[in-house]
Scaffold this active site. Structure first.
Site, PDB file in Angstrom:
ATOM      1  N   GLY A  78       0.628  -0.978   0.275  1.00  0.00           N
ATOM      2  CA  GLY A  78      -0.104  -0.124  -0.139  1.00  0.00           C
ATOM      3  C   GLY A  78       0.764   1.023   0.091  1.00  0.00           C
ATOM      4  N   ALA A  79       0.832   2.630  -1.190  1.00  0.00           N
ATOM      5  CA  ALA A  79       1.428   3.391  -0.981  1.00  0.00           C
ATOM      6  C   ALA A  79       1.408   3.958  -0.016  1.00  0.00           C
ATOM      7  CB  ALA A  79       0.998   4.838  -2.480  1.00  0.00           C
ATOM      8  N   ARG A 131      11.477  -0.131  -4.227  1.00  0.00           N
ATOM      9  CA  ARG A 131       9.857  -0.670  -5.005  1.00  0.00           C
ATOM     10  C   ARG A 131      10.151   0.481  -5.618  1.00  0.00           C
ATOM     11  NH1 ARG A 131       5.175  -2.882  -3.056  1.00  0.00           N
ATOM     12  NH2 ARG A 131       4.520  -2.690  -4.754  1.00  0.00           N
ATOM     13  N   ASP A 158      -5.290   5.095  -6.462  1.00  0.00           N
ATOM     14  CA  ASP A 158      -3.828   5.172  -7.021  1.00  0.00           C
ATOM     15  C   ASP A 158      -3.447   6.342  -7.607  1.00  0.00           C
ATOM     16  OD1 ASP A 158      -4.318   2.156  -7.544  1.00  0.00           O
ATOM     17  OD2 ASP A 158      -2.211   2.163  -6.344  1.00  0.00           O
ATOM     18  N   LYS A 160      -6.948  -0.032  -8.619  1.00  0.00           N
ATOM     19  CA  LYS A 160      -7.147  -1.760  -8.650  1.00  0.00           C
ATOM     20  C   LYS A 160      -8.173  -2.392  -9.991  1.00  0.00           C
ATOM     21  CE  LYS A 160      -5.132  -3.572  -6.659  1.00  0.00           C
ATOM     22  NZ  LYS A 160      -3.641  -3.905  -7.412  1.00  0.00           N
TER      23      LYS A 160
END
Lengths: 347, 347
Positions: free
Chosen positions: A48-49, A90, A237, A248
């Protein structure tokens, strides 16, 4: 029930919940070594960002706390090394780089001794954590305005505490409504291929005592046609200036069904998610590992081993299907091109 | 590649493919004992309404062939016992009872000796098998008329050879187009919860060399929005006089997306599937075992163990979303209330 923070600073160490083991086990990991935090981000124990950004900031704090440097310059060098290492975990995580840049800026100040710099670094990391929780709670308060007592809310994927420093965005709205005493119910889609809905959203809501029913993604039409859903809340996002919601995979399918059945569709996201620059034509949808589709959770093979698959991580919901964008600064509504910049004070 | 018949009569025994093991293994089972056939239906080694009907008819043929009865009346009694046993395997399978009634009617004739009756029974069972394959091939020919060279066809669940005596309904149309030389491609939805698309449809199409791409159910909106789909073909469990299509859960979701993107949505089904009597309000949607949603294929738990779930077996697609019903007698189009009875010669 205590508030859920998937990543936390415990004064001399970082603690996180290994989301890979949810819902089967509740495994909390503690570390004093920033390398262990980096590995946790790489393995997606932390996902999760916003949660990744917070974890990286705490990783930098650990590097400062346990550095053996005797002077300020030596400590700055050690911290820069940690920032560099955490930045390689990431490659596409926007919040990760944003958090690490904020930590890096602390190093630009003048410090009398190493203790002063250590305290400044730890303080900044904790501030990143606290700000994220505060923003999510503000999103919850704003979103709660459109929820009515008795609503059943459909949500997709996990835009919950587990994806953030705590409270969540779409689930933050649901929490705010529940805490304010509204008798709401939730329908959670399982969210293939990675099943964040079945694994994480259901686990979070069961933990908080919010009534939740799990469905497969292809039941969305059925529940809408039966009149079982009053509102849809998803995260985002990225939100474009035009009001396009990038979220998503499966979100667009839900938005089309909601539109057909007159169910308002909202996206809840911090204003930091809004991208005023990129036109929709330039949005690149990342294709993920095909084995996520061919297997379930890396375990059970469900099809012919080498069959071609599509596995886009996200889809794009066009603005005409979006009733509103819920942010910590208020709700943006149509026309988005006008109202989104206005919300950001850039109108 | 030889034609696939999931259930076959081999002269002195029945042979079937255990669909529970597809795609992991290709296990063919042979039996001379009708009890073993009954168990195969109960365990769902054999599934799909037409395939179950055919298997039950072959079970009755086995009972006749291996009965130790010395006279016609004794043989009739043994066969009736088998019909009764096979009728208890799947309580809601319409084709099962239809096939067993047909077999029962053979007993009403007059026979000079047991051999004559045995031959009549076996012949009727083989006829049920052959008729099903012929009907499916006719559906294929009819459906092929609307398919263009280069089309990409999206299909859901498994309306293939594995659900019938052979060739399939929706996959029959795809086979007919492929055999006629049209360069088509298929997108198959995995079809949670039981994954018939990922397991069975992909396996069948890979076996026949038809290009197939697997997607999760929630990617339907994405592939439509990218213009990757030209037509949708699904099967049907039941078609009403009004043109409502009752089919595997997820069908309605696909139909709504197809409609938004101007993609024609067809259902392919034998006329025996058409129910002229039942009004849509009286259609009961069976709720299946919740663990089908909580676990994947009875194996992998993907959520909190006791979370409430919905698990409707079917959904209902309204006629305005259906471009045509493809049957062995031709295509019914709107207005269905007029054209469906006409197609059946009952207009």
């Amino acid at each position: 029930m205590t508030e859920l923070h998937p990543v936390e600073w415990l004064g001399d160490r970082v603690r996180w919940i290994n989301t890979l083991k949810i819902p089967w086990e509740e495994e909390w990991v503690e570390a004093r070594d920033y390398e262990r935090v980096a590995v946790a981000i790489e393995r997606m124990e932390i996902r999760g960002a916003p949660a990744i950004g917070v974890a990286a900031a705490f990783g930098v704090a650990l590097a400062a706390l346990y550095s053996g440097a005797r002077d300020v310059e030596g400590l700055k060098a050690d911290v820069r090394k940690a920032i560099e290492r955490l930045g390689r975990t990431r490659p596409t995580a926007v919040n990760l780089f944003w958090a690490l840049r904020r930590m890096g800026r602390v190093l630009e100040g003048n410090y009398g001794d190493t203790e002063e710099l250590r305290r400044a670094i730890i303080k900044e990391a904790v501030r990143i954590f606290e700000e994220d929780v505060e923003v999510n709670k503000a999103i919850g308060r704003v979103g709660n305005e459109v929820i009515e007592d008795g609503d059943t809310i459909l949500t997709h994927c996990n835009a919950g505490a587990l994806a953030t420093a705590g409270y969540g965005t779409a689930l933050g709205v649901i929490r705010a409504a529940w805490e304010s005493g509204k008798k709401i119910k939730v329908i959670a889609t399982e969210t293939r291929p990675v099943l964040q809905g079945a694994r994480l959203t259901v686990w979070e809501l069961v933990r908080d005592g919010v009534p939740v029913t799990l469905i497969t993604d292809n039941m969305v039409g059925y529940v809408m046609s039966k009149g079982l859903v009053n509102k849809v809340f998803v995260g985002a996002d990225r939100v474009l200036r035009t009001g396009h919601v990038i979220n998503k995979i499966g979100t667009y399918t839900i938005a089309v069904l909601a539109n057909r059945h007159g169910v308002p569709f909202y996206s809840a996201a911090p204003t930091s998610t809004i991208d005023l620059e990129t036109p929709v034509e330039e949005v690149v949808i990342e294709e993920r590992n095909p084995d996520e589709v061919r297997r379930v959770l890396g375990k059970l093979l469900i099809t012919v081993p080498d069959v071609p698959v599509l596995n886009p991580a996200f889809d794009i919901t066009p603005p005409e299907l979006v009733e509103g964008i819920i942010t910590e600064k208020g709700i943006a509504r149509k026309p988005y091109e006008e109202n989104i910049p206005k919300l950001l004070g850039k109108g």
